[in-house]
Design a protein around this motif. Structure first.
Motif, PDB file in Angstrom:
ATOM      1  N   VAL A  50       0.804  -1.213   0.000  1.00  0.00           N
ATOM      2  CA  VAL A  50       0.000   0.000   0.000  1.00  0.00           C
ATOM      3  C   VAL A  50       0.845   1.273   0.000  1.00  0.00           C
ATOM      4  O   VAL A  50       0.492   2.247  -0.676  1.00  0.00           O
ATOM      5  N   LEU A  51       1.954   1.294   0.723  1.00  0.00           N
ATOM      6  CA  LEU A  51       2.742   2.522   0.853  1.00  0.00           C
ATOM      7  C   LEU A  51       3.241   3.087  -0.475  1.00  0.00           C
ATOM      8  O   LEU A  51       3.182   4.304  -0.668  1.00  0.00           O
ATOM      9  N   LEU A  84       1.769   2.959  -3.308  1.00  0.00           N
ATOM     10  CA  LEU A  84       0.598   3.557  -3.950  1.00  0.00           C
ATOM     11  C   LEU A  84       0.253   4.900  -3.323  1.00  0.00           C
ATOM     12  O   LEU A  84      -0.104   5.852  -4.020  1.00  0.00           O
ATOM     13  N   VAL A  85       0.362   4.991  -2.011  1.00  0.00           N
ATOM     14  CA  VAL A  85       0.087   6.249  -1.317  1.00  0.00           C
ATOM     15  C   VAL A  85       1.126   7.295  -1.701  1.00  0.00           C
ATOM     16  O   VAL A  85       0.792   8.462  -1.909  1.00  0.00           O
ATOM     17  N   ALA A  86       2.379   6.884  -1.813  1.00  0.00           N
ATOM     18  CA  ALA A  86       3.435   7.830  -2.174  1.00  0.00           C
ATOM     19  C   ALA A  86       3.213   8.389  -3.574  1.00  0.00           C
ATOM     20  O   ALA A  86       3.412   9.588  -3.811  1.00  0.00           O
ATOM     21  N   ALA A  96       0.294   8.617  -5.093  1.00  0.00           N
ATOM     22  CA  ALA A  96      -0.912   9.447  -5.060  1.00  0.00           C
ATOM     23  C   ALA A  96      -0.632  10.801  -4.418  1.00  0.00           C
ATOM     24  O   ALA A  96      -1.298  11.784  -4.730  1.00  0.00           O
ATOM     25  N   ALA A  97       0.354  10.876  -3.534  1.00  0.00           N
ATOM     26  CA  ALA A  97       0.665  12.130  -2.852  1.00  0.00           C
ATOM     27  C   ALA A  97       1.389  13.112  -3.771  1.00  0.00           C
ATOM     28  O   ALA A  97       1.421  14.304  -3.496  1.00  0.00           O
TER      29      ALA A  97
END
Length: 86
Positions: free
Chosen positions: A35-36, A38-40, A42-43
């Motif tokens: 998940v991390l 993907l979050v990075a 998206a940020a």
């Protein structure tokens, strides 16, 4: 004592390996590893008009504060570093 060559037994068919309960921390670590990134990704986004307006309001507030209480040399240097990093 006579030397005996290593003999492997044929694989046993029809038997399953015993059930091993998975460690919950290991499961959480694996999920975080997926998940991390993907979050990075998206940020990382472009700055929108609302963010630009917010920054200009922050700068205006800082200017009013500086008119009342002028910053010292260390504070000026810190702000310059903050502007460079951001």
């Amino acid at each position: 004592m006579a030397f005996l060559p290593h003999c492997s037994a044929p694989p046993v068919t029809g038997r399953r390996a015993p059930y091993v309960k998975e460690n919950p921390m290991l499961r959480l670590l694996r999920a975080a590893a997926l998940v991390l990134p993907l979050v990075a990704v998206a940020a990382c986004h472009q700055e929108g008009p609302a963010e630009r307006a917010g920054k200009s309001l922050d700068n205006a507030g800082q200017s009013v504060k500086d008119a009342i209480d002028p910053p010292g040399p260390a504070e000026k240097a810190g702000r310059a570093i903050d502007r460079t990093v951001n």
